[in-house]
Design a protein around this motif. Structure first.
Motif, mmCIF file in Angstrom:
data_model
loop_
_atom_site.group_PDB
_atom_site.id
_atom_site.type_symbol
_atom_site.label_atom_id
_atom_site.label_comp_id
_atom_site.label_asym_id
_atom_site.label_seq_id
_atom_site.Cartn_x
_atom_site.Cartn_y
_atom_site.Cartn_z
ATOM 1 N N SER A 1 0.812 -1.170 0.032
ATOM 2 C CA SER A 1 0.002 -0.152 -0.017
ATOM 3 C C SER A 1 0.809 1.125 0.014
ATOM 4 O O SER A 1 1.882 1.342 0.517
ATOM 5 C CB SER A 1 -0.847 -0.050 1.274
ATOM 6 N N VAL A 2 0.407 2.357 -0.614
ATOM 7 C CA VAL A 2 1.364 3.664 -0.740
ATOM 8 C C VAL A 2 1.259 4.146 0.902
ATOM 9 O O VAL A 2 2.426 4.611 0.936
ATOM 10 C CB VAL A 2 0.625 4.590 -1.612
ATOM 11 N N THR A 3 0.424 3.928 1.478
ATOM 12 C CA THR A 3 0.639 4.173 3.025
ATOM 13 C C THR A 3 1.962 3.523 3.653
ATOM 14 O O THR A 3 2.142 3.868 4.687
ATOM 15 C CB THR A 3 -0.621 3.849 3.822
ATOM 16 N N GLU A 4 2.400 2.704 3.189
ATOM 17 C CA GLU A 4 3.494 1.903 3.773
ATOM 18 C C GLU A 4 4.871 2.809 3.485
ATOM 19 O O GLU A 4 5.963 2.279 3.919
ATOM 20 C CB GLU A 4 3.638 0.438 3.393
ATOM 21 N N GLY A 5 4.852 3.972 2.655
ATOM 22 C CA GLY A 5 5.941 4.712 2.306
ATOM 23 C C GLY A 5 6.592 4.356 0.982
ATOM 24 O O GLY A 5 6.418 3.510 0.343
ATOM 25 N N PRO A 6 7.594 5.246 0.687
ATOM 26 C CA PRO A 6 8.181 4.854 -0.751
ATOM 27 C C PRO A 6 9.293 3.872 -0.722
ATOM 28 O O PRO A 6 9.768 3.443 -1.936
ATOM 29 C CB PRO A 6 9.018 6.376 -0.888
ATOM 30 N N TYR A 7 9.643 3.329 0.491
ATOM 31 C CA TYR A 7 10.804 2.428 0.393
ATOM 32 C C TYR A 7 10.168 0.796 0.498
ATOM 33 O O TYR A 7 11.149 0.065 0.619
ATOM 34 C CB TYR A 7 11.989 2.734 1.302
ATOM 35 N N MET A 8 9.067 0.896 0.583
ATOM 36 C CA MET A 8 8.516 -0.306 0.906
ATOM 37 C C MET A 8 8.657 -1.777 0.083
ATOM 38 O O MET A 8 9.271 -2.767 0.364
ATOM 39 C CB MET A 8 6.893 -0.355 0.672
ATOM 40 N N ILE A 9 9.146 -1.191 -1.225
ATOM 41 C CA ILE A 9 9.541 -2.195 -2.426
ATOM 42 C C ILE A 9 10.892 -2.449 -2.289
ATOM 43 O O ILE A 9 11.232 -3.673 -1.986
ATOM 44 C CB ILE A 9 9.087 -1.678 -3.707
ATOM 45 N N ILE A 10 11.682 -1.746 -1.992
ATOM 46 C CA ILE A 10 13.297 -2.092 -2.309
ATOM 47 C C ILE A 10 13.770 -2.455 -0.893
ATOM 48 O O ILE A 10 14.623 -3.344 -0.858
ATOM 49 C CB ILE A 10 14.208 -0.555 -2.608
ATOM 50 N N LYS A 11 13.167 -2.509 0.236
ATOM 51 C CA LYS A 11 13.125 -2.863 1.416
ATOM 52 C C LYS A 11 12.790 -4.486 1.568
ATOM 53 O O LYS A 11 12.984 -5.178 2.673
ATOM 54 C CB LYS A 11 12.550 -2.448 2.746
ATOM 55 N N HIS A 12 12.058 -5.195 0.500
ATOM 56 C CA HIS A 12 11.499 -6.418 0.739
ATOM 57 C C HIS A 12 11.704 -7.139 -0.564
ATOM 58 O O HIS A 12 10.869 -7.619 -1.186
ATOM 59 C CB HIS A 12 10.018 -6.386 1.191
ATOM 60 N N PRO A 13 13.159 -7.138 -1.103
ATOM 61 C CA PRO A 13 13.526 -7.699 -2.334
ATOM 62 C C PRO A 13 12.987 -9.167 -2.564
ATOM 63 O O PRO A 13 12.575 -9.383 -3.534
ATOM 64 C CB PRO A 13 14.857 -7.689 -2.634
ATOM 65 N N ILE A 14 13.147 -9.992 -1.444
ATOM 66 C CA ILE A 14 12.808 -11.516 -1.415
ATOM 67 C C ILE A 14 11.557 -11.498 -1.816
ATOM 68 O O ILE A 14 11.075 -12.477 -2.563
ATOM 69 C CB ILE A 14 13.337 -12.050 -0.081
ATOM 70 N N MET A 15 10.629 -10.759 -0.933
ATOM 71 C CA MET A 15 9.117 -11.193 -1.411
ATOM 72 C C MET A 15 8.957 -10.742 -2.783
ATOM 73 O O MET A 15 8.079 -11.274 -3.452
ATOM 74 C CB MET A 15 8.321 -10.399 -0.454
ATOM 75 N N VAL A 16 9.392 -9.497 -3.188
ATOM 76 C CA VAL A 16 9.333 -9.047 -4.569
ATOM 77 C C VAL A 16 9.646 -10.168 -5.629
ATOM 78 O O VAL A 16 8.975 -10.264 -6.751
ATOM 79 C CB VAL A 16 9.921 -7.745 -4.805
ATOM 80 N N LYS A 17 10.636 -10.744 -5.374
ATOM 81 C CA LYS A 17 11.292 -11.519 -6.379
ATOM 82 C C LYS A 17 10.417 -12.842 -6.475
ATOM 83 O O LYS A 17 10.357 -13.541 -7.623
ATOM 84 C CB LYS A 17 12.698 -12.047 -5.662
ATOM 85 N N GLU A 18 9.557 -13.268 -5.437
ATOM 86 C CA GLU A 18 8.853 -14.330 -5.311
ATOM 87 C C GLU A 18 7.474 -14.008 -6.012
ATOM 88 O O GLU A 18 6.604 -15.071 -6.430
ATOM 89 C CB GLU A 18 8.565 -14.822 -3.879
ATOM 90 N N ALA A 19 7.089 -12.798 -6.170
ATOM 91 C CA ALA A 19 5.776 -12.387 -6.554
ATOM 92 C C ALA A 19 5.451 -12.838 -7.835
ATOM 93 O O ALA A 19 6.605 -12.564 -8.752
ATOM 94 C CB ALA A 19 5.406 -10.842 -6.377
ATOM 95 N N ASP A 20 4.290 -13.170 -8.376
ATOM 96 C CA ASP A 20 3.972 -13.394 -9.640
ATOM 97 C C ASP A 20 3.309 -12.040 -10.101
ATOM 98 O O ASP A 20 3.481 -11.467 -11.157
ATOM 99 C CB ASP A 20 3.005 -14.516 -10.053
ATOM 100 N N VAL A 21 2.392 -11.420 -9.262
ATOM 101 C CA VAL A 21 1.588 -10.206 -9.289
ATOM 102 C C VAL A 21 1.903 -9.310 -8.079
ATOM 103 O O VAL A 21 1.895 -9.904 -7.111
ATOM 104 C CB VAL A 21 0.005 -10.443 -9.819
ATOM 105 N N LEU A 22 2.052 -8.144 -8.451
ATOM 106 C CA LEU A 22 2.252 -7.086 -7.262
ATOM 107 C C LEU A 22 1.096 -6.174 -7.594
ATOM 108 O O LEU A 22 1.467 -5.397 -8.427
ATOM 109 C CB LEU A 22 3.755 -6.661 -6.995
ATOM 110 N N ALA A 23 0.524 -5.905 -6.780
ATOM 111 C CA ALA A 23 -0.820 -4.764 -6.735
ATOM 112 C C ALA A 23 -0.274 -3.772 -5.633
ATOM 113 O O ALA A 23 0.009 -4.019 -4.585
ATOM 114 C CB ALA A 23 -1.915 -5.401 -6.443
ATOM 115 N N ILE A 24 -0.179 -2.567 -6.174
ATOM 116 C CA ILE A 24 -0.186 -1.182 -5.228
ATOM 117 C C ILE A 24 -1.269 -0.685 -4.858
ATOM 118 O O ILE A 24 -2.153 -0.188 -5.892
ATOM 119 C CB ILE A 24 1.086 -0.336 -6.042
ATOM 120 N N ASN A 25 -1.446 -0.839 -3.731
ATOM 121 C CA ASN A 25 -2.952 -0.546 -3.209
ATOM 122 C C ASN A 25 -3.140 1.032 -2.731
ATOM 123 O O ASN A 25 -1.909 1.346 -2.476
ATOM 124 C CB ASN A 25 -3.437 -1.465 -2.209
ATOM 125 N N LYS A 26 -4.231 1.603 -2.464
ATOM 126 C CA LYS A 26 -4.504 2.680 -2.019
ATOM 127 C C LYS A 26 -3.786 3.949 -2.704
ATOM 128 O O LYS A 26 -3.488 4.858 -2.246
ATOM 129 C CB LYS A 26 -4.132 2.918 -0.440
#
Ligand code: MG
Ligand code: ZN
Length: 225
Positions: free
Chosen positions: A153-178
């Motif tokens: 969610s955008v409410t998690e701030g601008p670094y949410m993605i780069i701070k969770h590379p392992i989860m992002v690598k595992e994702a097939d679909v990544l939805a950015i909510n709110k």
């Protein structure tokens, strides 16, 4: 700029690596068993992961409302201690199984294996698994799903993605909510999407807003539903 100091954790300092590896191997085998069960019943399974408050339950609710005519849907919802989400999901029109994980911060394949015994698999052809709200360890525990949907969610701030590379690598679909709140939060949605693609060039990223009903049909297509 003041100097910063980084402390590196040494191997073996935090846990016994071999025990950890055994655990992950057993989980993977059980996940394969689960997948065979799902496949033999023609059930598509989506593992939904994201932090607390990212909107996992709201997204699943919205998907159920739009898909309940087309699919016989069940939800397996993991939560540390409450059944709030599982009630919301059954209200939306899906069979709902609640897993209380207690202190556990992720779902594992054995929990799913037990949960599906409570479902009528012949009367089900789509299962959403709502993982425990946490963007770290659920990435290490496949459950037998066919697709991984990560919600940030955008409410998690601008670094949410780069701070969770392992989860992002595992994702097939990544939805950015709110995304309706992006401006107020000072978050650039395009930048979040580019960050995700830098980490995982294969991930399908899409901006959504559940409250405004934006991006939901695109999400349904991205999930091949
Ligand atoms: Mg939830
Ligand atoms: Zn965990």
């Amino acid at each position: 700029m003041p100097p910063t100091e980084t402390i590196f954790v040494e191997e073996g300092e935090i846990l016994d690596i071999e025990v950890e590896q055994d655990l992950l191997d057993v989980n993977k085998k059980l996940a394969d068993v689960n997948r065979k069960t799902f496949d033999s019943h023609g059930i598509k399974v989506i593992n939904v992961m994201g932090s607390i408050g990212s909107g996992k339950t709201s997204v699943i609710q919205e998907l159920i409302k739009r898909l309940r005519e087309k699919y016989k849907i069940a939800v397996i919802a993991g939560d540390v201690s409450t059944d709030i989400d599982s009630k919301r999901l059954s209200d939306a029109g899906a069979t709902s199984i609640q897993i209380n994980t207690g202190r556990g911060c992720h779902l594992d394949a054995l929990m799913i294996k037990r949960a599906i015994k409570k479902l009528n698999l012949d009367e089900t052809n789509l299962i959403f698994i709502e993982n425990v709200g946490n963007l770290i360890c659920p990435a290490d525990f496949p459950l037998g799903e066919h697709l991984k949907l990560v919600i940030v969610s955008v409410t998690e701030g601008p670094y949410m993605i780069i701070k969770h590379p392992i989860m992002v690598k595992e994702a097939d679909v990544l939805a950015i909510n709110k995304i309706d709140l992006a401006e107020a939060m000072g978050v650039n949605v395009g930048k979040l999407m580019r960050d995700a693609l830098t980490i995982n060039p294969h991930v399908r990223t899409l901006p959504i807003s559940v409250v405004q009903g934006k991006g939901i049909e695109e999400l349904i297509k991205a999930l091949k539903l």
